[in-house]
Motif scaffolding. Structure first.
Motif, PDB file in Angstrom:
ATOM      1  N   ARG A  37       0.804  -1.218   0.000  1.00 18.13           N
ATOM      2  CA  ARG A  37       0.000   0.000   0.000  1.00 18.13           C
ATOM      3  C   ARG A  37       0.834   1.263   0.000  1.00 18.13           C
ATOM      4  N   THR A  38       2.145   1.148   0.097  1.00 14.71           N
ATOM      5  CA  THR A  38       3.013   2.313   0.119  1.00 14.71           C
ATOM      6  C   THR A  38       4.242   2.031  -0.735  1.00 14.71           C
ATOM      7  N   ASN A  39       4.829   3.091  -1.235  1.00 14.54           N
ATOM      8  CA  ASN A  39       6.056   2.954  -2.010  1.00 14.54           C
ATOM      9  C   ASN A  39       7.291   2.984  -1.126  1.00 14.54           C
ATOM     10  N   LYS A  40       7.129   3.391   0.110  1.00 16.72           N
ATOM     11  CA  LYS A  40       8.272   3.472   1.014  1.00 16.72           C
ATOM     12  C   LYS A  40       8.583   2.085   1.579  1.00 16.72           C
ATOM     13  N   PRO A  41       9.862   1.784   1.722  1.00 14.35           N
ATOM     14  CA  PRO A  41      10.190   0.513   2.378  1.00 14.35           C
ATOM     15  C   PRO A  41       9.787   0.573   3.847  1.00 14.35           C
ATOM     16  N   GLN A  42       9.400  -0.562   4.382  1.00 11.76           N
ATOM     17  CA  GLN A  42       9.020  -0.635   5.777  1.00 11.76           C
ATOM     18  C   GLN A  42      10.119  -1.355   6.540  1.00 11.76           C
ATOM     19  N   GLU A  72      12.671   8.140   4.839  1.00 15.91           N
ATOM     20  CA  GLU A  72      12.947   7.161   3.792  1.00 15.91           C
ATOM     21  C   GLU A  72      12.154   5.874   3.971  1.00 15.91           C
ATOM     22  N   TRP A  73      11.674   5.613   5.166  1.00 18.74           N
ATOM     23  CA  TRP A  73      10.984   4.361   5.432  1.00 18.74           C
ATOM     24  C   TRP A  73       9.882   4.567   6.455  1.00 18.74           C
ATOM     25  N   LEU A  74       9.062   3.540   6.598  1.00 16.60           N
ATOM     26  CA  LEU A  74       8.030   3.497   7.630  1.00 16.60           C
ATOM     27  C   LEU A  74       8.412   2.398   8.610  1.00 16.60           C
ATOM     28  N   LEU A  75       8.301   2.666   9.889  1.00 15.52           N
ATOM     29  CA  LEU A  75       8.643   1.676  10.898  1.00 15.52           C
ATOM     30  C   LEU A  75       7.437   0.799  11.209  1.00 15.52           C
ATOM     31  N   THR A  76       7.682  -0.492  11.403  1.00 21.58           N
ATOM     32  CA  THR A  76       6.623  -1.419  11.781  1.00 21.58           C
ATOM     33  C   THR A  76       6.864  -1.871  13.215  1.00 21.58           C
ATOM     34  N   ASP A  85      14.179  -6.146   8.056  1.00 15.56           N
ATOM     35  CA  ASP A  85      14.425  -6.462   9.450  1.00 15.56           C
ATOM     36  C   ASP A  85      15.835  -6.005   9.804  1.00 15.56           C
ATOM     37  N   LEU A  86      15.948  -5.159  10.817  1.00  8.14           N
ATOM     38  CA  LEU A  86      17.240  -4.629  11.238  1.00  8.14           C
ATOM     39  C   LEU A  86      17.470  -4.990  12.693  1.00  8.14           C
ATOM     40  N   ASN A  87      18.562  -5.705  12.951  1.00  6.55           N
ATOM     41  CA  ASN A  87      18.961  -6.038  14.318  1.00  6.55           C
ATOM     42  C   ASN A  87      20.209  -5.238  14.650  1.00  6.55           C
ATOM     43  N   ILE A  88      20.126  -4.474  15.725  1.00  6.26           N
ATOM     44  CA  ILE A  88      21.233  -3.610  16.131  1.00  6.26           C
ATOM     45  C   ILE A  88      21.755  -4.104  17.468  1.00  6.26           C
ATOM     46  N   GLU A  89      23.080  -4.246  17.553  1.00  3.66           N
ATOM     47  CA  GLU A  89      23.713  -4.636  18.805  1.00  3.66           C
ATOM     48  C   GLU A  89      24.838  -3.659  19.106  1.00  3.66           C
TER      49      GLU A  89
END
Length: 152
Positions: A37-42, A72-76, A85-89
């Motif tokens: 539904r959106t052009n932005k990456p989620q 630039e993106w939408l957060l889920t 999917d981004l995992n930050i440590e």
């Protein structure tokens, strides 16, 4: 004589009908997945910090603010098949603060998903600049993958 008030109202009624039809045409039909539904990456982000890192909570808070404010993106809220999917440590290694990132491309099958690993590191005195550099690298990775065939 009774037709005169109706003739005066005909343009108003026609304009209301046209506005209702336009509103109905604008609404989503329900055939699309939320990711389509959106052009932005989620993007779904998860954070983790080791206990021995000085100011780890400040670094994670800074990362959350910088990632959340980007257009630039939408957060889920949860990890979805259509969302990156981004995992930050945040960790510490030999006097250096290290921010590890693992970015996983969205896809229908988890076994065929591509991963990109990257890290930003710097001395403890310069931890204020690390989240900014991390987000710059993240933006480049996501934009390049979205623009050039959705491949990391």
């Amino acid at each position: 004589m009774p037709k005169v008030p109706f003739l005066r109202m005909r343009p108003v009624v026609l304009s209301i009908v046209v506005m209702v039809l336009l509103a109905l045409a604008w609404l989503p039909t329900g055939n699309f997945l939320p990711g389509e539904r959106t052009n932005k990456p989620q993007l779904h982000v998860s954070y983790r910090a080791q206990d021995d890192v000085p100011r780890a909570e400040d670094i994670i808070y800074d990362l959350q603010q910088r990632i959340g404010q980007r257009h630039e993106w939408l957060l889920t809220e949860t990890s979805e098949a259509y969302a990156w999917d981004l995992n930050i440590e945040v960790s510490q290694s030999s006097g250096q603060v290290v921010i590890h990132g693992v970015l996983t491309q969205p896809g229908p099958d988890a076994s065929s998903a591509q991963e990109q690993r990257f890290k930003i590191q710097g001395p403890v005195d310069a931890v204020g600049a690390l989240p900014e550099q991390f987000v710059k690298v993240l933006i480049d990775l996501v934009e390049n993958a979205e623009n050039y065939g959705s491949s990391l």
